[in-house]
Every structure is written in structure tokens, then in C-alpha cells.
Scaffold this active site. Sequence first.
Site, PDB file in Angstrom:
ATOM      1  N   LYS A 101      11.721   8.446  -9.876  1.00 47.29           N
ATOM      2  CA  LYS A 101      11.879   8.583  -8.428  1.00 47.29           C
ATOM      3  C   LYS A 101      11.032   7.528  -7.721  1.00 47.29           C
ATOM      4  CE  LYS A 101       9.851  10.835  -5.144  1.00 47.29           C
ATOM      5  NZ  LYS A 101      10.106   9.912  -4.004  1.00 47.29           N
ATOM      6  N   GLU A 125      -2.346   6.796 -11.592  1.00 51.18           N
ATOM      7  CA  GLU A 125      -2.939   5.560 -11.077  1.00 51.18           C
ATOM      8  C   GLU A 125      -3.022   5.744  -9.575  1.00 51.18           C
ATOM      9  OE1 GLU A 125      -3.984   2.619  -9.388  1.00 51.18           O
ATOM     10  OE2 GLU A 125      -1.905   1.951  -9.511  1.00 51.18           O
ATOM     11  N   CYS A 168      -3.736  -0.847  -4.068  1.00 45.30           N
ATOM     12  CA  CYS A 168      -4.826  -0.010  -4.589  1.00 45.30           C
ATOM     13  C   CYS A 168      -5.976  -0.866  -5.090  1.00 45.30           C
ATOM     14  CB  CYS A 168      -4.311   0.907  -5.695  1.00 45.30           C
ATOM     15  SG  CYS A 168      -3.534   0.039  -7.062  1.00 45.30           S
ATOM     16  N   GLU A 210     -10.160   4.771   1.659  1.00 45.05           N
ATOM     17  CA  GLU A 210      -9.139   3.741   1.454  1.00 45.05           C
ATOM     18  C   GLU A 210      -8.313   3.583   2.731  1.00 45.05           C
ATOM     19  OE1 GLU A 210      -6.211   2.522  -2.185  1.00 45.05           O
ATOM     20  OE2 GLU A 210      -6.087   4.585  -1.472  1.00 45.05           O
TER      21      GLU A 210
END
Length: 502
Positions: free
Chosen positions: A190, A265, A299, A396
Site C-alpha cells: 500500500k 523505518e 527522515c 521532526e
Amino acid sequence: MNTSTLSPADALTRKPYQGKLLIDGAWSEAADGSTLDRKSPAHDKLVAVYAQAGAADAERAIAAARKAFDKGPWPRMKGAERARILRTVAEGILSRKHELALMETLENGKPMAQSLAEIEGAADLWHYAATLARNLHGDSYNTLGENTLGVVLREPIGVVSIITPWNFPFLIVSQKLPFALAAGCTTVVKPAEVTSGTTVMLGEILQAAGMPSGVVNILVGRGSVVGEVMVTHADVDMLSFTGSTAIGKQAVAKSAQTLKKVSMELGGKNPQIIFPDCDWDAAVDAAVYGIYFNAGQCCNSGSRILVHESIAERFTVAVVERSKRVKVGDPLTQGVQVGAITTDKQLETILSHVEGARRDGATVALGGARISTTGMYVEPTVVTGVTRDMAIAKEEVFGPVLAVLTFKDLDEAVDLANSTLYGLSAAVWSQDFSTCLSAARRIRAGTVWVNTFLEGHAELPFGGYHESGIGRELGRFATEDYTETKTLHMHLGGRTDWYLPR
């Protein structure tokens, strides 16, 4: 279709891409007839229309993958046969690289040159995975006594749910899918619903390469619906997820209902540590590249620079001046380095982080605002006067926003580098090898670059410490992550009953 010579106007007037669901080797509409539209974040124009999967479609895809694993040929093929198909996929990707790159740019907003480089890099991952398909092996023990032989097998784990993000749609599916296939697994994939095009196109390439039906099933749909089924279903043996740490935690918790294996991850707040004896021009360039590559939606983004106090002011001025020269604009235009922000939600998040930094007492030395034009663009932004307790130093942002902190010595630099919940990557800049190695060994991160930044190779593992994830992708052990270990304990000759006297 060769799109390498399309002008921006031609690219935007082309008919929107029509994508369907790939289930059990056949392309189909959603069971309930739902569709999903995608507009280009850079141009606000419709670029794709997809069949939007629901829970029933997810159930059907998982059943197809289960059947393909339990009864189909893929897990039982020779490694050389699987490798041949993976190599054919890699060549198919390269033959359509311009078309794939255009789709990536239209849906994601990144510059065409970057999209093209990522497609070519992804093809290399498929080639590398093909080598692992032939080299996956177990172990044997002939040292357990003359009547015993031990053999350790590596068997494919089964059905793998693969959920990928919108920032590197094609590259990240290629960090997962070919390695799962090399091990002999079957899959349900997906992609993020806003950047599904290149993954759907990959389904076409897989079919042309001879992938058996049901081995790869592709669903376009929302995580709250399709992802929920993929994460919790009892017939799924493993979940491989890339995305935010917050969503990753939820996925791990939900997958625990069936105790699946998980590979995660997740996020990062990655520091580049700049010592006074650094290669000045290279370090300045890396600081700018590290935060504005992919508009900071990465990331691995170098979202913090930790600069020695003796050079902090001069280094920051150099970074600001170079940041002013970064070209932001239409990603279809040659020479553009930073394209659009991919989603309106992410745009709001970025701007709110900048405003929060101002409230916390930091200084926005450059940028910090949305660029007033069609599409979603943010100015290259540098925030100074940042201290470790500020949100901008710990959280982040996932945008083109650089936070600058200072340190006095190596110990403080390492302490600052390790002061967040993340541990994905870092960089150290110094001409002194002892300084670099001392810092690199003490930083708690999955990758530490020394006098470089944001380089990657298929041979080198990728993943993070702490809340940056679980497990590793890439590298020579990548296929092993998609296997179970089985021990065969074999006895030779007769065996004495345990209850008889000796």
C-alpha cells in the site's frame, strides 16, 4: 511514453493517469466503486485518478497473497529463477524511468532531476536484491557428535504487508519489496494515497517481467481503512512500514494482536556536527543540501547543525548566504533544486513549527513563510539561537527548516547529538580523523557519515536507534529480515529409550 522531452505545459495538459488495484494478478476497480483524485501539489492540477480500495479489497488481496505463498510457485522457485525475474524488473524500471520520474514529480512535487535519480537508484536496488536471492543460505553443524547433524534453514516468512510513505514513494518501496521477493515471500503493498502512481506503474512492470499472480498485490487506499486490515490481519506474517514515528507506534501496537514480525523505518532529527577544522566549503554545502534536499521532507534530513561556538557565527552566515541562492519553484523547470511541499497538512505542520520556534525565543534568520504562488512552497528557512530544550531542536519538522545549535567541545557535541528521542543518522565534519571516529562511535544512530552527508549504497544497512525504528533495510542481510529460521536436528542410527537402564 517517453516524457524526457515534455515541457511543463505538456506534462500538465496530459490526461490524468488512471490507476486500478492489482489483486491476484488482475487489475480491478474497488469493490464499492470508490475513486481517489490526486492533484499536483506544485500546480494544483488533477494528475491522477485511482480506484480506492476498501476493507473488502484488502481482504481479497491478503487472501491472494496467502494462496500464492501456500500453494503457488514463488516460494519454491530456485533462487536463480527469482533473481532472473528481479533483474528483469530492474531493466523494466530503467526502460520507463522518464515516465516514472514524471509521475513522481507530479504527485510528490520534487524536482524532475531528483525524481529521475531516485528511479535509477531504485533500479539498482532491484539488481542488488537479485544477487541476494541466489545467496540466501542457512548453516550446518557437523560438530554435535557422530550421531547428530544440525542444519539451520532460512525459509521465507510468508505474507508481508508493505506500507510506504509519500516522500520517496518509488525508492522506499524498492528498499522493501525486492528483498521480500528475493527471500520468497508474497506481498500486499500500500503506497501513500497521495503518491500512488509509481507503485501502480511498478505493478505493470512486475507483470511484464513474469511475476506469478498473487505474489505482489497493490492497493491504493487510506491507512485508516486499508492499512488497518494489512496491519491486523491474521494471515499476514510480517509488517514492513516506513512513515512517522507516531503512526509507526500505532502500527506496532495493532500488529501485536497477532504477534507479527515488524520492520519499522521511522523519523529522525539528524545532526551534522561541525568542528572548527572542517573542510569549510564542503561542510557549508552539506548543511544546505542536507536540509533542502527533497524540501526537507526526508527522515534522514540534516535538520540540526551543531556548530562549534568558535565558528558558529561565521558558519551560520555562510549557510544563510548559500541558502539564499537555493532555487525554489516549479519542479518541472530545469535547474530548480527545491519543489513543492507534498501535502497541505505537511505545509501547515512546517509553518507551525517555525512559529513555535519564534515563540520559544529562537530567531528566524532566513525565510519561515509560505511562498505566495500557485502550489505549496515554503521558503528555505534557517532558525538560530536554538537551545536543546526547544521543540524545534527535538521534534521532526519534515520541511526545509534548519535549526542551528552550538557546542563547546566534543563531549557536549555528542551529548547534543544524542539528546533527542531519535537515532537515525548523523554526520561529523573535521579534518582530524580521531575527532571524527571518537564522535561517530559515541553517537547513537544507525548511520554516521564522516565528512559527507546523505550518501547511500545498496550494500550498506539502513535503519535507526531508539524511536527511529526497528530493524534494518538494505545490505547483505536484507533478505534475512524476511525469513524465519528453522533448525533441523537429525539423529543418525538407532536411539536408546530414555527409561531403560544404562
